[in-house]
Scaffold this motif. Structure first.
Motif, mmCIF file in Angstrom:
data_model
loop_
_atom_site.group_PDB
_atom_site.id
_atom_site.type_symbol
_atom_site.label_atom_id
_atom_site.label_comp_id
_atom_site.label_asym_id
_atom_site.label_seq_id
_atom_site.Cartn_x
_atom_site.Cartn_y
_atom_site.Cartn_z
ATOM 1 N N ILE A 39 -32.724 -21.233 31.981
ATOM 2 C CA ILE A 39 -31.614 -20.430 31.299
ATOM 3 C C ILE A 39 -31.545 -20.524 29.714
ATOM 4 O O ILE A 39 -31.516 -22.455 29.791
ATOM 5 N N ASN A 40 -31.587 -20.378 28.337
ATOM 6 C CA ASN A 40 -31.417 -21.020 27.760
ATOM 7 C C ASN A 40 -30.543 -21.055 26.902
ATOM 8 O O ASN A 40 -29.931 -20.340 27.033
ATOM 9 N N LEU A 41 -29.632 -23.000 25.789
ATOM 10 C CA LEU A 41 -28.837 -22.676 25.807
ATOM 11 C C LEU A 41 -28.720 -22.242 23.897
ATOM 12 O O LEU A 41 -29.877 -22.881 23.626
ATOM 13 N N THR A 42 -27.403 -21.699 24.004
ATOM 14 C CA THR A 42 -27.784 -20.707 21.959
ATOM 15 C C THR A 42 -26.602 -21.799 21.505
ATOM 16 O O THR A 42 -27.052 -21.476 20.141
ATOM 17 N N LYS A 43 -25.774 -22.516 22.425
ATOM 18 C CA LYS A 43 -24.608 -22.714 21.020
ATOM 19 C C LYS A 43 -23.853 -23.930 22.369
ATOM 20 O O LYS A 43 -23.832 -23.660 23.121
ATOM 21 N N ILE A 44 -23.332 -25.125 21.606
ATOM 22 C CA ILE A 44 -23.017 -25.965 22.465
ATOM 23 C C ILE A 44 -21.821 -26.560 21.560
ATOM 24 O O ILE A 44 -22.340 -27.380 20.468
ATOM 25 N N GLU A 45 -20.297 -26.897 21.956
ATOM 26 C CA GLU A 45 -19.315 -27.133 20.721
ATOM 27 C C GLU A 45 -18.470 -27.780 21.797
ATOM 28 O O GLU A 45 -17.980 -27.322 23.274
ATOM 29 N N SER A 46 -17.909 -28.710 21.509
ATOM 30 C CA SER A 46 -17.192 -29.961 22.046
ATOM 31 C C SER A 46 -15.829 -30.047 20.963
ATOM 32 O O SER A 46 -15.519 -29.847 19.945
ATOM 33 N N ARG A 47 -14.306 -30.153 21.871
ATOM 34 C CA ARG A 47 -13.667 -29.610 21.109
ATOM 35 C C ARG A 47 -12.619 -30.942 22.193
ATOM 36 O O ARG A 47 -12.578 -30.691 23.499
ATOM 37 N N PRO A 48 -11.800 -31.926 22.070
ATOM 38 C CA PRO A 48 -10.887 -33.101 22.684
ATOM 39 C C PRO A 48 -9.783 -32.147 23.109
ATOM 40 O O PRO A 48 -9.250 -31.102 22.432
#
Length: 390
Positions: free
Chosen positions: A320-329
């Motif tokens: 499965i292809n990941l197109t976006k990863i974003e981390s937020r506290p």
């Protein structure tokens, strides 16, 4: 047209305007029914609703519809409708204005004023919709939740400016679902009042990101930059005040709406300037497998070596292809103490987009696997990928 005012118990108010406020003594509310001949229909008119009560000094006070939950004990309150002007004032958290929809047109909230790029995105997402401007991103979320509009179209990332972190936080704070996405090519123009020439300009107004995206052009012109809340708002300000020494960086649509002259088109430094918007609704859509789908999730993990690697591996193992990863506290618990050395680390939420429909067995298995070691997991939406570009 016949108009009837009916007094209903608060529990019967359509659309949940009073909402599910627990532990509050609800009192009746007036709802207006209108129509021509026999074609009468109910309309919710908690639009720009005024809530009146007494302040601590015994005087009268009035607050907006979105503050109803704070003063429900101060009822009764009046609910009324108001026709939208040609250029409607943006909705604010203290004044949500709901005009009566015509026919079956979808009402779509966006942030900004008429002529904003977000309005163009709303029109692309829902052609022939009734676009409703809102002052803040928060207001657009609240307008959908309170049934004042049907959908919201809000930016989530830009190819040059990156992610809009505020909207990532709001996705978690509100109980809305992503039902689609739309990508819009951003084309900046230099706008001024008629009769004003480029050599007359001393300053330029626009959103900070728009100013940054036109750095080369504005530097060559030697203009002083002045940041405002949004691009269309800058155009509106220049036109309203009939400025002779200032221009705005905004869209072609803004020039048409506010009667400005286009001094230059496509003044952005990079022609590949694209903003991705999310389409939000109160209910999720049923995902399918007949087209390319994307799924957005948010999750948190326990601290430890390789934990994030394990989380992402559940997708790689199933191709499965990941197109976006974003981390937020984490907002309420941003720091976590380590038991080994006493150091404190940020505790994160991870937002991930992957190319798969929740109707796919592999996607379901991946999320089951992730749930085994995730401390929190929520599916924000599973929706068709936008493969078009304006």
């Amino acid at each position: 047209m016949a108009v009837h005012v009916v007094r209903l118990p608060a529990t019967q108010v359509p659309g949940g305007i009073v909402g599910n406020q627990s532990g509050i003594d609800r009192k009746p509310i007036e709802i207006v029914r209108f129509g021509c001949g026999s074609s009468k229909r109910w309309r919710r008119l908690a639009v720009s609703a005024s809530v009146r009560g007494n302040d601590e000094n015994g005087g009268d006070k009035s607050v907006g519809a979105l503050e109803m939950h704070n003063v429900l004990e101060d009822l009764p309150y009046d609910v009324f409708s108001r026709e939208s002007p040609l250029l409607p004032k943006p909705l604010s958290s203290s004044q949500l204005v709901e005009s009566v929809s015509t026919g079956s047109r979808v009402r779509v909230a966006y942030q900004g004023v008429r002529g904003a790029y977000s309005e163009s995105a709303a029109q692309k997402a829902y052609p022939n919709c009734e676009a409703v401007p809102c002052e803040q991103f928060d207001t657009a979320f609240e307008a959908v939740e309170r049934w004042l509009v049907d959908r919201a179209v809000l930016p989530i990332e830009n190819s040059l400016g990156g992610s809009i972190h505020r909207n990532y936080d709001l996705l978690l704070q509100h109980n809305l679902h992503i039902v689609g996405e739309v990508k819009l090519a951003v084309r900046h123009c230099l706008l001024a009042n008629h009769g004003v020439k480029t050599e007359d300009l001393k300053r330029v107004l626009s959103h900070p990101q728009a100013l940054a995206q036109c750095e080369n052009t504005l530097t060559k012109l030697g203009l002083v930059r002045e940041a405002v809340d949004d691009t269309a708002g800058a155009a509106k300000y220049v036109a309203f005040h009939k400025l002779k020494d200032a221009a705005a960086v905004a869209s072609v649509e803004a020039a048409k709406i506010y009667g400005l002259n286009i001094l230059a088109e496509d003044i952005q430094d990079d022609c590949d300037n694209v903003t991705r918007f999310l389409m939000l609704a109160r209910e999720p859509i049923i995902p399918g497998t007949d087209k390319l789908f994307k799924t957005s999730i948010v999750f948190s993990l326990e601290e430890g070596p390789g934990v994030l690697f394990k989380a992402l591996a559940v997708f790689a193992l199933r191709q499965i292809n990941l197109t976006k990863i974003e981390s937020r506290p984490l907002r309420k618990r941003p720091l976590r103490a380590s038991g080994d050395n006493g150091l404190k680390y940020f505790d994160y939420l991870f937002y991930v987009d992957f190319e798969a429909s929740m109707a796919d067995q592999d996607a379901q298995n991946a999320l089951r696997h992730l749930k085994e070691f995730a401390t929190f997991l929520r599916v924000l939406g599973s929706y068709p990928v936008d493969t078009t570009m304006l």
